[in-house]
Enzyme design. Sequence first.
Site, PDB file in Angstrom:
ATOM      1  N   TYR A  58       0.844  -1.198   0.000  1.00 45.99           N
ATOM      2  CA  TYR A  58       0.000   0.000   0.000  1.00 45.99           C
ATOM      3  C   TYR A  58       0.883   1.255   0.000  1.00 45.99           C
ATOM      4  O   TYR A  58       0.545   2.271  -0.607  1.00 45.99           O
ATOM      5  CB  TYR A  58      -0.939   0.005   1.207  1.00 45.99           C
ATOM      6  N   LEU A  74     -10.407  -1.190   2.270  1.00 44.95           N
ATOM      7  CA  LEU A  74      -9.754  -2.123   3.204  1.00 44.95           C
ATOM      8  C   LEU A  74     -10.766  -2.561   4.268  1.00 44.95           C
ATOM      9  O   LEU A  74     -11.851  -1.980   4.386  1.00 44.95           O
ATOM     10  CB  LEU A  74      -8.551  -1.428   3.851  1.00 44.95           C
ATOM     11  N   LYS A  97     -17.454   2.549   3.409  1.00 41.08           N
ATOM     12  CA  LYS A  97     -18.245   2.652   4.630  1.00 41.08           C
ATOM     13  C   LYS A  97     -17.989   1.422   5.490  1.00 41.08           C
ATOM     14  O   LYS A  97     -17.604   0.413   4.920  1.00 41.08           O
ATOM     15  CB  LYS A  97     -19.734   2.756   4.350  1.00 41.08           C
TER      16      LYS A  97
HETATM   17  N1  NAP Z   1     -20.241   0.168  -0.816  1.00 31.97           N
HETATM   18  C1  NAP Z   1     -20.533  -1.087  -1.034  1.00 31.97           C
HETATM   19  O1  NAP Z   1     -21.395  -1.423  -1.845  1.00 31.97           O
HETATM   20  C2  NAP Z   1     -19.756  -2.146  -0.300  1.00 31.97           C
HETATM   21  C3  NAP Z   1     -20.023  -3.475  -0.542  1.00 31.97           C
HETATM   22  C4  NAP Z   1     -19.219  -4.431   0.077  1.00 31.97           C
HETATM   23  C5  NAP Z   1     -18.212  -4.027   0.950  1.00 31.97           C
HETATM   24  N2  NAP Z   1     -18.012  -2.718   1.203  1.00 31.97           N
HETATM   25  C6  NAP Z   1     -16.949  -2.273   2.119  1.00 31.97           C
HETATM   26  O2  NAP Z   1     -15.718  -2.497   1.441  1.00 31.97           O
HETATM   27  C7  NAP Z   1     -14.726  -2.958   2.346  1.00 31.97           C
HETATM   28  C8  NAP Z   1     -14.163  -4.272   1.832  1.00 31.97           C
HETATM   29  O3  NAP Z   1     -15.162  -5.244   1.772  1.00 31.97           O
HETATM   30  P1  NAP Z   1     -14.958  -6.574   0.867  1.00 31.97           P
HETATM   31  O4  NAP Z   1     -16.083  -7.470   1.128  1.00 31.97           O
HETATM   32  O5  NAP Z   1     -14.676  -6.193  -0.524  1.00 31.97           O
HETATM   33  O6  NAP Z   1     -13.650  -7.169   1.570  1.00 31.97           O
HETATM   34  P2  NAP Z   1     -12.589  -8.247   1.114  1.00 31.97           P
HETATM   35  O7  NAP Z   1     -12.964  -8.824  -0.215  1.00 31.97           O
HETATM   36  O8  NAP Z   1     -12.358  -9.159   2.242  1.00 31.97           O
HETATM   37  O9  NAP Z   1     -11.304  -7.355   0.854  1.00 31.97           O
HETATM   38  C9  NAP Z   1     -10.585  -6.705   1.847  1.00 31.97           C
HETATM   39  C10 NAP Z   1      -9.160  -6.529   1.308  1.00 31.97           C
HETATM   40  O10 NAP Z   1      -8.397  -5.877   2.301  1.00 31.97           O
HETATM   41  C11 NAP Z   1      -7.050  -6.315   2.206  1.00 31.97           C
HETATM   42  N3  NAP Z   1      -6.578  -6.602   3.573  1.00 31.97           N
HETATM   43  C12 NAP Z   1      -5.622  -5.920   4.230  1.00 31.97           C
HETATM   44  N4  NAP Z   1      -5.432  -6.407   5.453  1.00 31.97           N
HETATM   45  C13 NAP Z   1      -6.288  -7.448   5.583  1.00 31.97           C
HETATM   46  C14 NAP Z   1      -6.564  -8.354   6.626  1.00 31.97           C
HETATM   47  N5  NAP Z   1      -5.897  -8.297   7.798  1.00 31.97           N
HETATM   48  N6  NAP Z   1      -7.475  -9.306   6.420  1.00 31.97           N
HETATM   49  C15 NAP Z   1      -8.174  -9.362   5.260  1.00 31.97           C
HETATM   50  N7  NAP Z   1      -7.962  -8.521   4.224  1.00 31.97           N
HETATM   51  C16 NAP Z   1      -7.024  -7.570   4.383  1.00 31.97           C
HETATM   52  C17 NAP Z   1      -7.013  -7.524   1.294  1.00 31.97           C
HETATM   53  O11 NAP Z   1      -6.419  -7.112   0.066  1.00 31.97           O
HETATM   54  P3  NAP Z   1      -4.952  -7.504  -0.383  1.00 31.97           P
HETATM   55  O12 NAP Z   1      -4.754  -8.926   0.024  1.00 31.97           O
HETATM   56  O13 NAP Z   1      -5.002  -7.305  -1.851  1.00 31.97           O
HETATM   57  O14 NAP Z   1      -3.996  -6.578   0.296  1.00 31.97           O
HETATM   58  C18 NAP Z   1      -8.473  -7.854   1.030  1.00 31.97           C
HETATM   59  O15 NAP Z   1      -8.686  -8.263  -0.288  1.00 31.97           O
HETATM   60  C19 NAP Z   1     -15.401  -3.024   3.710  1.00 31.97           C
HETATM   61  O16 NAP Z   1     -15.126  -1.846   4.400  1.00 31.97           O
HETATM   62  C20 NAP Z   1     -16.895  -3.077   3.387  1.00 31.97           C
HETATM   63  O17 NAP Z   1     -17.673  -2.464   4.393  1.00 31.97           O
HETATM   64  C21 NAP Z   1     -18.764  -1.767   0.588  1.00 31.97           C
END
Ligand code: NAP
Length: 381
Positions: A58, A74, A97
């Site tokens: 990052y 994140l 969010k």
């Molecule tokens: N606005 C909307 O429509 C919407 C919808 C869903 C989610 N969201 C928000 O978006 C965010 C991500 O949600 P998501 O479902 O897309 O999550 P996700 O797929 O689990 O992705 C999170 C990313 O964060 C990184 N990361 C860094 N430290 C981590 C850790 N300790 N454990 C796990 N991942 C870590 C990873 O990327 P790397 O491995 O590439 O570093 C991972 O791919 C959340 O805040 C959620 O509230 C918003």
Amino acid sequence: MKKIRFGVLSTARIGVRKVIPAMQNGEHTEVVAIASRSANKAREVAHYLGIPRWHGSYEALLADPHVDAVYNPLPNDQHVHWSIRALEAGKHVLCEKPIGLSAAQGGDLVAAARRHPRLKVMEALMYRHHPQWRKAKELVETGQIGELRAIQVFFSFYNDDPGNIRNSSSKGGGALMDIGCYASSLSRWLFNSEPRRVFGLVVNDPHFGVDRLVSAILDFGVGHATFTCSMQIAHFQRAHLAGVEGHVELSEGPFNPPNDHPCVVRLRRGSEVQRLELEVCDQYRIQGDRFAEAILRDAPVPIPLEDAVGNMEVLDAIVASGRNGGWVRPGAAHPGSARERRTNRQSSRNDFPLYTHVRHCDYTYSTRKELENGSTNTTSY
Ligand SMILES: NC(=O)c1ccc[n+]([C@@H]2O[C@H](COP(=O)([O-])OP(=O)(O)OC[C@H]3O[C@@H](n4cnc5c(N)ncnc54)[C@H](OP(=O)(O)O)[C@@H]3O)[C@@H](O)[C@H]2O)c1
């Protein structure tokens, strides 16, 4: 008009599936770089989505001079930390969010944003940019349902994957943070005020330690908002606004509406139901464009950061109420607290012009008998 060059912090699903493709199609946005903790993952996703630059950390993305603005999806516990790091690196920030783990954390981001007044920061509350919600807000604000007295929201899905960030308490998981935040945000926006007190019922998952079922009442004085959200109930979404003279319903995906066919808002007044069909659109694309426009014009962002902190105050209060079993008054003294936010409200309202184009409108009328029986069958007119 020039495009804002976005860099994406992580290969999060929401970015890969929704936000990046939308911003790649944006009028004022392009995605020029992506970073991951794993260089291989960053490269793979960059190739898959056609993003020209990738980084194995990052920090490297924040140091990339080709990036004007960062999109931060994140896990919730890292929102504030990396958004502040991005500001310090001279980048604008569109942060997912909820804004952080608490209003106090959100206040830290407000303080950092004030140290960088040239840079824009906005919470990615995508639903507020969708024409269906702008139309619903317009109907409320122009008095189409009389005084707004009640809002009911239901939002659920089933996810018991132990590896998912939503099931980790240290990463800020739980239904309230993930989807309850939409219901509280929506209610504050439509009532155009802060709840004077809230009551929450919270059920935790015994293994994950995060809330899996939350119901809450938000008391706005003039009306109430009630909602239930859950990560362990089959998928469903609904939102209903009730006024003295009528109702507004958004039944098809109030928060995750389809981007390939039109959304419909229903305005019910007495026996008349108006079916308002909106243009097909992608709320993530509109969100990106509106944020980018604010950067390009050096104008206020459409949703002030203080609004995100206000939402966290309500979520904090629901959690506190769930613990102590009584009503809790949201709000604490820190940058972006309720008192300061009130002074920002007018600018936030002005950013949502009150006319949203309707693609098609038709009417149905209930017969008197059906109304008396409470039947939902309507007679086409
Ligand atoms: N606005 C909307 O429509 C919407 C919808 C869903 C989610 N969201 C928000 O978006 C965010 C991500 O949600 P998501 O479902 O897309 O999550 P996700 O797929 O689990 O992705 C999170 C990313 O964060 C990184 N990361 C860094 N430290 C981590 C850790 N300790 N454990 C796990 N991942 C870590 C990873 O990327 P790397 O491995 O590439 O570093 C991972 O791919 C959340 O805040 C959620 O509230 C918003």
